[in-house]
Design an enzyme around this catalytic site. Structure first.
Site, PDB file in Angstrom:
ATOM      1  N   SER A 108       0.814  -1.208   0.000  1.00  0.00           N
ATOM      2  CA  SER A 108       0.000   0.000   0.000  1.00  0.00           C
ATOM      3  C   SER A 108       0.855   1.267   0.000  1.00  0.00           C
ATOM      4  CB  SER A 108      -0.914  -0.008   1.220  1.00  0.00           C
ATOM      5  OG  SER A 108      -0.179  -0.278   2.377  1.00  0.00           O
ATOM      6  N   GLN A 110       1.797   4.330   1.719  1.00  0.00           N
ATOM      7  CA  GLN A 110       1.729   4.505   3.164  1.00  0.00           C
ATOM      8  C   GLN A 110       2.729   5.532   3.651  1.00  0.00           C
ATOM      9  OE1 GLN A 110       4.389   1.053   4.959  1.00  0.00           O
ATOM     10  NE2 GLN A 110       2.926   0.201   3.531  1.00  0.00           N
ATOM     11  N   LYS A 135       7.992   4.929  13.482  1.00  0.00           N
ATOM     12  CA  LYS A 135       8.568   3.816  12.732  1.00  0.00           C
ATOM     13  C   LYS A 135       9.422   4.293  11.548  1.00  0.00           C
ATOM     14  CE  LYS A 135       7.240  -0.294  10.097  1.00  0.00           C
ATOM     15  NZ  LYS A 135       6.487  -0.532   8.869  1.00  0.00           N
ATOM     16  N   GLU A 137      12.217   3.758   8.915  1.00  0.00           N
ATOM     17  CA  GLU A 137      12.674   2.471   8.392  1.00  0.00           C
ATOM     18  C   GLU A 137      13.705   2.633   7.292  1.00  0.00           C
ATOM     19  OE1 GLU A 137       8.907   0.704   7.279  1.00  0.00           O
ATOM     20  OE2 GLU A 137       8.921   1.617   5.312  1.00  0.00           O
ATOM     21  N   HIS A 275       5.414   6.371   0.708  1.00  0.00           N
ATOM     22  CA  HIS A 275       6.173   5.378  -0.056  1.00  0.00           C
ATOM     23  C   HIS A 275       5.325   4.135  -0.293  1.00  0.00           C
ATOM     24  CE1 HIS A 275       6.904   4.581   4.208  1.00  0.00           C
ATOM     25  NE2 HIS A 275       6.978   3.300   3.898  1.00  0.00           N
ATOM     26  N   ARG A 294      -2.332   4.032   5.811  1.00  0.00           N
ATOM     27  CA  ARG A 294      -2.433   3.637   4.400  1.00  0.00           C
ATOM     28  C   ARG A 294      -3.472   4.467   3.662  1.00  0.00           C
ATOM     29  NH1 ARG A 294      -2.397  -1.030   7.413  1.00  0.00           N
ATOM     30  NH2 ARG A 294      -0.583  -2.371   7.068  1.00  0.00           N
ATOM     31  N   LYS A 300      -6.777  -2.981   2.509  1.00  0.00           N
ATOM     32  CA  LYS A 300      -6.917  -2.723   3.941  1.00  0.00           C
ATOM     33  C   LYS A 300      -7.556  -1.358   4.203  1.00  0.00           C
ATOM     34  CE  LYS A 300      -2.856  -5.419   5.250  1.00  0.00           C
ATOM     35  NZ  LYS A 300      -1.505  -5.339   5.758  1.00  0.00           N
TER      36      LYS A 300
END
Ligand code: ZN
Length: 421
Positions: A108, A110, A135, A137, A275, A294, A300
């Site tokens: 997705s 997000q 988060k 990453e 991204h 998302r 979802k």
């Protein structure tokens, strides 16, 4: 005197079978999980993510011989293995989560909230945002790896608005017009405001309108492909539409940078940066969190309002990290976050290398090959092979010898954190 407690712990790790994962035979995640757990992968089942760490949604277990216990509860009983500075900053838990991803189909669109927004979302909607941590990453490619990441620069945005009439159809001519008048001299905030307005209108477009416009886009591209070579982005859009028909993400992807990483190249993603990973396999490391907002390319839950309002709207291609050479065999990737770093180690037949003691914990993943791992200054020796995951306590020197074409990844707390704290 040394205690007889082992400095290295073998871990048994979790797998995630999200529908975008690769099928067994084509999936590093399936191969590693099967070697790590000793279980056969199931045919026709997607293997998406292999998780190494303490997150409650996919905990790793310490293999103690008799009864296995989660790494999380083991750390609670043995907090000293995290090292003093890590304990002080993050408490008795591992600050990072280490993963392998095998992506067959786009994830997705997000973004991950910053600490403050993460706390707020968790408080307001605990059933949707189960996690109160931020988060950041980093994705390190192990095959060619495609992603959408951040917004295209202003001039490219103008080209999109001129050459993709379907975007104009969704947003309306009057709303697009101000963008054409902008230059970089107008100041970052003005440009961001206009971009935010266009992006938000795309993402909020009425469902029926989206279906109609996506349909028109796809038939136009298919027709034009007979007369000219489509651009990389246009070819991508056709692929995305096959994976997620009628999804607004198909149109929105025109506004994002399309990035292709070669093996050994990495992308680090800060808070509030949009991204979507598209295809390929990578090593991923992040702060211990599963916090995702998302808004497209997903079956979802979509939180379009939150996503549109949280983004930084920074423009331009993302920085690609190629790592710093530590020695002949090890390259280090340092993202601008305290929680983690990644080392990539490629050790040819018969060679040896030492990972010096660091003040924080590490997780080693044997991706390929075999070797002997020993703890400096002790008698502790382990023979390791692909699929093995090893937790190393803080202040442990890890020596690796008698490699047979070893490929190994290490995740640890960011070296810069120890230098500045
Ligand atoms: Zn992400």
């Amino acid at each position: 005197m040394e205690t007889n407690e082992d400095k290295l712990q073998m871990l048994q790790c979790a797998v995630k079978n999200y529908d975008w994962g690769r099928l067994d035979g084509d999936s590093q995640v399936a191969r590693l999980f099967s070697l790590n757990s000793g279980s056969e992968p199931e045919p026709k089942k997607p293997y998406a993510e292999f998780w190494m760490g303490t997150h409650d949604s996919g905990p790793s277990f310490v293999v103690t011989g008799d009864e296995n216990e989660t790494l999380k509860s083991w750390l609670l009983k043995n907090p000293h293995v995290l090292g003093e500075k890590v304990l002080e900053k993050w408490g008795s838990d591992l600050p990072f989560l280490f993963k392998v991803l095998s992506v067959a189909k786009a994830l997705s669109i997000q973004a991950h909230p910053d600490k403050e927004l993460a706390r707020t979302l968790h408080k307001l909607h605990p059933h949707l945002y189960k996690d109160g941590n931020h988060k950041p990453e980093m994705a390190l490619a192990i095959t060619e790896f495609e992603a959408l990441c951040g917004f295209v620069p202003l001039e490219e945005l103008k080209v999109v608005l001129r050459t993709v009439p379907e975007v104009m159809d969704l947003v309306g001519f009057g709303n697009v017009l101000p963008i054409f008048g902008l230059t970089d001299q107008d100041g970052e905030e003005t440009v961001k405001r206009e971009l935010a307005s266009v992006f938000t209108q795309i993402m909020c477009a009425d469902k029926d309108k989206v279906t109609e416009v996506v349909g028109r886009l796809i038939s136009r591209l298919n027709k034009e492909s007979e007369g000219r070579e489509l651009t990389d982005k246009e070819k991508l859009v056709l692929r995305l539409e096959e994976q997620y028909p009628d999804d607004i993400g198909v149109i929105a992807s025109f506004l994002f940078n399309y990035v292709k990483l070669n093996p050994g190249e990495a992308l680090s993603l800060g808070a509030n940066e949009p991204h979507a990973y598209i295809n390929g396999e990578c090593i991923e490391c992040m702060a211990t969190s599963d916090n995702v907002v998302r808004a497209g390319l997903t079956p979802k839950y979509r939180d379009v309002q939150t996503l549109c309002s949280m983004l930084t709207y920074k423009q331009g291609p993302p920085e690609i990290l190629r790592g710093t050479v530590v020695n002949a065999y090890v390259t280090k990737y340092l993202p601008p976050f305290d929680e983690f770093e990644i080392d990539r180690c490629v050790l040819p037949m018969g060679e040896k290398v030492t990972f010096p003691a660091v003040p924080g914990p590490s997780i080693f993943l044997v991706m390929d090959g075999e070797a002997i791992i020993e703890v400096g200054g002790s008698m502790e020796v382990h023979i390791v092979a692909e699929g093995d995951v090893i937790f190393a306590a803080a202040n442990t020197e890890v020596k690796i010898r008698q490699a047979s074409d070893l490929i190994l990844y290490r995740a640890g707390v960011n070296t810069k954190f120890f230098q500045t704290s």
